[in-house]
Design an enzyme around this catalytic site. Structure first.
Site, mmCIF file in Angstrom:
data_model
loop_
_atom_site.group_PDB
_atom_site.id
_atom_site.type_symbol
_atom_site.label_atom_id
_atom_site.label_comp_id
_atom_site.label_asym_id
_atom_site.label_seq_id
_atom_site.Cartn_x
_atom_site.Cartn_y
_atom_site.Cartn_z
ATOM 1 C CB CYS A 29 -0.979 -0.024 1.178
ATOM 2 S SG CYS A 29 -2.316 1.207 1.035
ATOM 3 C CD GLU A 54 -0.980 -5.429 5.737
ATOM 4 O OE1 GLU A 54 -1.148 -4.190 5.743
ATOM 5 O OE2 GLU A 54 -0.833 -6.087 4.671
ATOM 6 C CG HIS A 56 -3.649 -3.238 3.569
ATOM 7 N ND1 HIS A 56 -2.485 -2.735 4.091
ATOM 8 C CD2 HIS A 56 -4.309 -2.178 3.039
ATOM 9 C CE1 HIS A 56 -2.425 -1.427 3.902
ATOM 10 N NE2 HIS A 56 -3.519 -1.061 3.256
#
Length: 259
Positions: free
Chosen positions: A96, A230, A228
């Site tokens: 990002c 994560e 994302h």
């Protein structure tokens, strides 16, 4: 077996470093978060690291645009260090805001097209619909992606996007074709079944050219993307049930396995 050392670079405004550390540790890496000023001062060294990760967030408050001031760190006093690091086979991953930084620093711009005068060949700009996008998407590696660790993903990765400036654009169609021919397109937005997004919203959440979610360097050592992963490390993170291989964690597993 020795756990590969990974350094996460933190700058003012970074807010996804803890989640990224957790993802990399679960995947088997030894991880350290370091402020960019400590790398600049030499108190933290890239020597011994197998990878450097630029996580998501709003680096320097996104002053002057997403990733711009953070990119200045890479193009001034960190450029030589990162260049040397990649030159000896180290890997760099930008997520990002980290992807925005890699693009706007030039680390992912060089060689995107045959030499031409003018501004950068690729950029990340405001989403096509003009507002912040926070939604779950699917992304899948391009079949001929130069980053070999991405090609091992067996199915599209399901994870969120959260950005206002994630629209990937090139100087023209020739540049996009050149990227594809070089294996520089790392990931594309796709439908849940892996079918092409074909520019359709919300599968392609920001209007990126060619449904590009991420690109890589010609040797595949530097990779950046907007979504994302994560944020999808455990099954309970997902709004709907998905196979284990579709979780964001699988991407980090593949990355660490390649170190």
């Amino acid at each position: 077996m020795t756990r590969p050392r990974v350094l996460i670079l933190h700058s003012p405004g970074t807010n996804r470093d803890a989640e990224t550390l957790r993802a990399l540790e679960l995947a088997g890496a030894e991880v350290e978060i370091a402020h960019v000023r400590d790398v600049r001062a030499g108190s933290v060294s890239l020597v011994g690291c197998r990878a450097v990760v630029l996580p998501g967030g709003f680096g320097y408050g996104d002053a002057l645009g997403a990733g711009v001031l953070q990119a200045l760190d890479l193009t001034t006093w960190l450029q030589d260090a990162v260049g040397t690091f990649v030159g000896r086979g180290g890997r760099v991953l930008g997520i990002c805001n980290g992807f925005q930084t890699l693009v706007k620093s030039g680390l992912l711009d060089d060689g995107c097209e045959p030499a031409k005068p003018g501004n950068r060949a690729v950029t990340l700009t405001h989403n096509e619909r003009g507002h912040f996008e926070c939604r779950w998407v699917h992304m899948a590696p391009a079949a001929d992606c130069a980053a070999d660790w991405l090609r091992g993903l067996s199915m599209p990765i399901f994870c969120p996007v959260a950005h206002g400036e994630g629209r990937f654009l090139t100087r023209g169609s020739d540049t996009l074709n050149h990227l594809a021919a070089q294996g520089r397109i790392a990931l594309r937005y796709v439908q849940a079944d892996g079918g092409a997004a074909a520019g359709s919203y919300p599968h392609n959440p920001n209007g990126s050219a060619g449904d590009v979610a991420g690109i890589c360097s010609p040797d595949g050592l530097v990779v950046g993307f907007m979504p994302h992963p994560e944020d999808h490390l455990l099954s309970r993170h997902s709004p709907v049930p998905v196979p284990v291989d579709a979780m964001g964690f699988r991407l980090f597993e593949a990355f660490v396995e390649a170190l």
